[in-house]
Design a protein around this motif. Structure first.
Motif, PDB file in Angstrom:
ATOM      1  N   ARG A  39      -7.627   1.715  19.417  1.00  0.00           N
ATOM      2  CA  ARG A  39      -7.497   2.217  20.638  1.00  0.00           C
ATOM      3  C   ARG A  39      -6.274   3.545  20.203  1.00  0.00           C
ATOM      4  NH1 ARG A  39      -3.473   1.647  24.541  1.00  0.00           N
ATOM      5  NH2 ARG A  39      -4.382   1.830  26.680  1.00  0.00           N
ATOM      6  N   THR A  40      -5.522   3.139  19.370  1.00  0.00           N
ATOM      7  CA  THR A  40      -4.407   4.028  18.997  1.00  0.00           C
ATOM      8  C   THR A  40      -4.651   5.198  18.120  1.00  0.00           C
ATOM      9  OG1 THR A  40      -2.990   2.372  19.048  1.00  0.00           O
ATOM     10  CG2 THR A  40      -1.980   4.291  18.278  1.00  0.00           C
ATOM     11  N   TYR A  41      -5.703   5.139  17.319  1.00  0.00           N
ATOM     12  CA  TYR A  41      -5.945   6.080  16.315  1.00  0.00           C
ATOM     13  C   TYR A  41      -7.343   6.231  16.242  1.00  0.00           C
ATOM     14  CZ  TYR A  41      -1.403   4.589  14.831  1.00  0.00           C
ATOM     15  OH  TYR A  41       0.122   4.191  14.595  1.00  0.00           O
ATOM     16  N   ASN A  42      -8.261   5.606  16.626  1.00  0.00           N
ATOM     17  CA  ASN A  42      -9.656   5.891  16.262  1.00  0.00           C
ATOM     18  C   ASN A  42     -10.645   5.593  17.494  1.00  0.00           C
ATOM     19  OD1 ASN A  42     -11.872   6.616  14.936  1.00  0.00           O
ATOM     20  ND2 ASN A  42     -12.191   4.603  13.781  1.00  0.00           N
ATOM     21  N   CYS A  43     -10.386   5.781  18.675  1.00  0.00           N
ATOM     22  CA  CYS A  43     -10.588   5.325  20.100  1.00  0.00           C
ATOM     23  C   CYS A  43     -12.227   5.557  20.116  1.00  0.00           C
ATOM     24  CB  CYS A  43      -9.915   5.953  21.120  1.00  0.00           C
ATOM     25  SG  CYS A  43     -10.094   7.784  21.141  1.00  0.00           S
ATOM     26  N   GLN A  44     -12.925   6.515  19.309  1.00  0.00           N
ATOM     27  CA  GLN A  44     -14.346   6.505  19.466  1.00  0.00           C
ATOM     28  C   GLN A  44     -15.076   5.450  18.932  1.00  0.00           C
ATOM     29  OE1 GLN A  44     -15.198   9.862  17.187  1.00  0.00           O
ATOM     30  NE2 GLN A  44     -14.356  11.552  18.946  1.00  0.00           N
ATOM     31  N   LYS A  45     -14.276   4.628  18.472  1.00  0.00           N
ATOM     32  CA  LYS A  45     -15.242   3.426  17.879  1.00  0.00           C
ATOM     33  C   LYS A  45     -14.604   1.974  18.424  1.00  0.00           C
ATOM     34  CE  LYS A  45     -16.660   5.470  13.413  1.00  0.00           C
ATOM     35  NZ  LYS A  45     -16.814   5.542  12.061  1.00  0.00           N
ATOM     36  N   GLY A  84       0.776  -1.230   0.041  1.00  0.00           N
ATOM     37  CA  GLY A  84      -0.056   0.145  -0.020  1.00  0.00           C
ATOM     38  C   GLY A  84       0.810   1.369  -0.112  1.00  0.00           C
ATOM     39  N   LYS A  85       0.332   2.230  -0.647  1.00  0.00           N
ATOM     40  CA  LYS A  85       1.033   3.414  -0.759  1.00  0.00           C
ATOM     41  C   LYS A  85       0.738   4.507  -0.022  1.00  0.00           C
ATOM     42  CE  LYS A  85       2.124   7.100  -4.479  1.00  0.00           C
ATOM     43  NZ  LYS A  85       1.876   7.232  -5.845  1.00  0.00           N
ATOM     44  N   THR A  86       1.689   5.308   0.677  1.00  0.00           N
ATOM     45  CA  THR A  86       1.402   6.005   1.738  1.00  0.00           C
ATOM     46  C   THR A  86       2.079   7.595   1.419  1.00  0.00           C
ATOM     47  OG1 THR A  86       3.367   5.386   3.128  1.00  0.00           O
ATOM     48  CG2 THR A  86       1.027   4.480   3.667  1.00  0.00           C
ATOM     49  N   ARG A  87       1.755   8.577   2.151  1.00  0.00           N
ATOM     50  CA  ARG A  87       2.082   9.860   1.638  1.00  0.00           C
ATOM     51  C   ARG A  87       3.356  10.208   2.667  1.00  0.00           C
ATOM     52  NH1 ARG A  87      -3.483  10.977   0.818  1.00  0.00           N
ATOM     53  NH2 ARG A  87      -3.785  11.666  -1.271  1.00  0.00           N
ATOM     54  N   SER A  88       4.178  11.096   2.474  1.00  0.00           N
ATOM     55  CA  SER A  88       5.142  11.314   3.337  1.00  0.00           C
ATOM     56  C   SER A  88       4.611  12.164   4.558  1.00  0.00           C
ATOM     57  CB  SER A  88       6.118  12.554   2.802  1.00  0.00           C
ATOM     58  OG  SER A  88       7.121  13.076   3.636  1.00  0.00           O
ATOM     59  N   GLY A  89       4.919  11.591   5.763  1.00  0.00           N
ATOM     60  CA  GLY A  89       4.474  12.350   7.184  1.00  0.00           C
ATOM     61  C   GLY A  89       3.118  11.172   7.765  1.00  0.00           C
ATOM     62  N   GLU A  90       3.067  10.351   6.988  1.00  0.00           N
ATOM     63  CA  GLU A  90       1.849   9.572   7.429  1.00  0.00           C
ATOM     64  C   GLU A  90       2.433   8.567   8.199  1.00  0.00           C
ATOM     65  OE1 GLU A  90      -1.859   9.895   4.253  1.00  0.00           O
ATOM     66  OE2 GLU A  90      -0.296   8.409   3.904  1.00  0.00           O
ATOM     67  N   ASP A  91       1.621   8.186   9.117  1.00  0.00           N
ATOM     68  CA  ASP A  91       2.041   6.804   9.965  1.00  0.00           C
ATOM     69  C   ASP A  91       1.538   5.631   9.042  1.00  0.00           C
ATOM     70  OD1 ASP A  91       1.885   4.635  11.488  1.00  0.00           O
ATOM     71  OD2 ASP A  91       1.835   6.020  13.179  1.00  0.00           O
ATOM     72  N   GLN A 145      -6.840  -5.062  15.352  1.00  0.00           N
ATOM     73  CA  GLN A 145      -7.965  -4.203  14.910  1.00  0.00           C
ATOM     74  C   GLN A 145      -8.159  -3.258  16.144  1.00  0.00           C
ATOM     75  OE1 GLN A 145     -11.948  -5.907  14.633  1.00  0.00           O
ATOM     76  NE2 GLN A 145     -12.335  -4.254  12.877  1.00  0.00           N
ATOM     77  N   TRP A 146      -8.186  -4.097  17.287  1.00  0.00           N
ATOM     78  CA  TRP A 146      -8.352  -3.402  18.588  1.00  0.00           C
ATOM     79  C   TRP A 146      -6.938  -2.292  19.067  1.00  0.00           C
ATOM     80  CZ3 TRP A 146      -5.428  -2.922  23.417  1.00  0.00           C
ATOM     81  CH2 TRP A 146      -6.208  -2.603  24.303  1.00  0.00           C
TER      82      TRP A 146
END
Length: 318
Positions: free
Chosen positions: A253-259, A208-215, A248-249
């Motif tokens: 928990r790290t990036y999208n804790c609302q769900k 998968g391709k990611t942009r500079s600065g993305e995790d 997934q958890w």
């Protein structure tokens, strides 16, 4: 799971400073205990995964006493370096976990496409068996350009340029096209359609391709989850996999804790589950915590470590 009963291992476990064991201590020292490699491969991969996800510090040579220390990232490491190392370690873990299951799929594709080595190469890529894919490209296809891109992936932009050159000569078949799409970073649900979930997940993470600065892990796991939802598929085998459930958890928990979903560790080996609840007991149900503690203490008593069983039962507040 059978417990390791080696005398050296028991001696090391008895020397762990239980009263000062810190819930936030590093996971990595456990991987260096004597005879760790004698554990079932499935359990070893569980410990390694937890170390990758929950430890964000440089690799070090620990001692038993370091199990009680709260090891944190060294000041010399930048955030970008931490993310880069975690991504690298996670990819290596994924390859180790998935690649061993490649043989049945390779045998099937050889029967379905007996004269198509590109189909074989693509299948190798879905299991992270890059060395094998590279070898096929060189020995069976005499495709040294592809072999170079497989063995030492250049930037997706370079792969796109090479793919555009090939399009003028016409790509050989659908698998040849899929390979270059992967190398170009163009991973989507269309490309992974029909694959086992582990193969699909492998392609999203590895290509998968990611942009500079993305995790990278945040971006790629989210993309995989979103594409899966778009297809409206419920993959029971995937969702019931303990390691996928953990990934997934962790991502939520790290990036999208609302769900945040519930993590299921009931099927884990007892010692690994106990170490997990030591860190995350406040986020787990009392029933689950109690059952894990009871199971772990029974296993400790069975190999004569009653003292550790007592301390283990006292480490949690639930």
């Amino acid at each position: 799971m059978d417990l390791v009963k080696n005398d050296t291992t028991i001696q090391v476990l008895e020397n762990i400073p239980y009263p000062t064991l810190n819930p936030n201590a590093s996971w990595r020292p456990y991987l260096n205990l004597p005879d760790f490699t004698q554990l079932p491969h499935y359990e070893q991969q569980g410990w390694r995964l937890c170390s990758i996800l929950f430890d964000r510090q440089q690799q070090q040579r620990p001692t038993p006493s370091s199990l009680s220390q709260d090891t944190t990232t060294e000041p010399s490491q930048t955030k970008a370096e931490i993310i880069q190392k975690q991504t690298f370690d996670f990819k290596r873990w994924l390859i180790q976990t998935v690649s061993s299951n490649a043989e049945p799929a390779l045998q099937v594709i050889k029967k379905q496409e007996p004269n198509d080595s590109y189909a074989e190469i693509f299948t190798c890529m879905t299991f992270g068996r890059i060395h094998e894919a590279t070898s096929i490209a060189m020995k069976k296809m005499d495709d040294y350009v592809l072999a170079i891109f497989l063995a030492s992936p250049l930037s997706p932009e370079n792969a796109i340029r090479q793919r555009n050159k090939l399009s003028k000569e016409k790509l050989k078949n659908k698998y040849h096209e899929k390979i270059w799409r992967l190398l170009s970073g163009q991973v989507d649900s269309e490309l992974t359609d029909g694959l086992d979930w582990k193969q699909a997940f492998m392609l999203y993470i590895m290509y998968g391709k990611t942009r500079s600065g993305e995790d990278p892990l945040n971006t790629l796991i989210e993309r995989y989850l979103n594409d899966t939802r778009k297809l409206g598929k419920t993959i029971k085998e995937r969702d019931s996999s303990p390691w996928y459930n953990m990934i997934q958890w962790w991502w939520q928990r790290t990036y999208n804790c609302q769900k945040l979903n519930t993590v299921d560790i009931s099927g884990w080996p007892a010692r690994l589950a106990w170490r997990f609840i030591l860190m995350f007991q406040d986020e787990l149900s009392t029933t689950l915590v109690t059952s894990i503690i009871q199971r772990w203490c029974m296993e400790l008593q069975a190999i004569g470590l009653s003292k550790w069983a007592i301390f283990s039962s006292l480490f949690t507040s639930k």
